[in-house]
Scaffold this active site. Sequence first.
Site, PDB file in Angstrom:
ATOM      1  N   CYS A   1      -0.416  -6.126   0.860  1.00 13.67           N
ATOM      2  CA  CYS A   1       0.212  -4.830   1.050  1.00 13.67           C
ATOM      3  C   CYS A   1      -0.065  -4.331  -0.634  1.00 13.67           C
ATOM      4  O   CYS A   1       0.210  -5.250  -1.499  1.00 13.67           O
ATOM      5  CB  CYS A   1       1.648  -4.776   1.353  1.00 13.67           C
ATOM      6  N   PRO A   2      -0.560  -3.220  -0.679  1.00 15.44           N
ATOM      7  CA  PRO A   2      -0.768  -2.126   0.179  1.00 15.44           C
ATOM      8  C   PRO A   2      -2.118  -2.011   0.426  1.00 15.44           C
ATOM      9  O   PRO A   2      -2.771  -1.207   1.237  1.00 15.44           O
ATOM     10  CB  PRO A   2      -0.363  -0.820  -0.652  1.00 15.44           C
TER      11      PRO A   2
END
Length: 76
Positions: free
Chosen positions: A15-16
């Site tokens: 992430c992200p």
Amino acid sequence: MSEASKEIDTRGLNCPLPILKAKKALADMSSGQLLKVVATDPGSMRDFQAFARQTGHELVEQISAGAEFIHVLRRR
């Protein structure tokens, strides 16, 4: 599993990055087309749920397959 118009591989990314790659891919797609995202980040399950809520894209399917997480989104 739904037949996707486009598939992106985000294995090994955290992430992200899977969300950013999905956002970029969806921008190049037509409304109603399906995007399949293959990820290895366990956090991607909740990340894609939140992404769908915030953007209006439909989260059609989420599958946990061993160490992989598959997300299918329908472009709004």
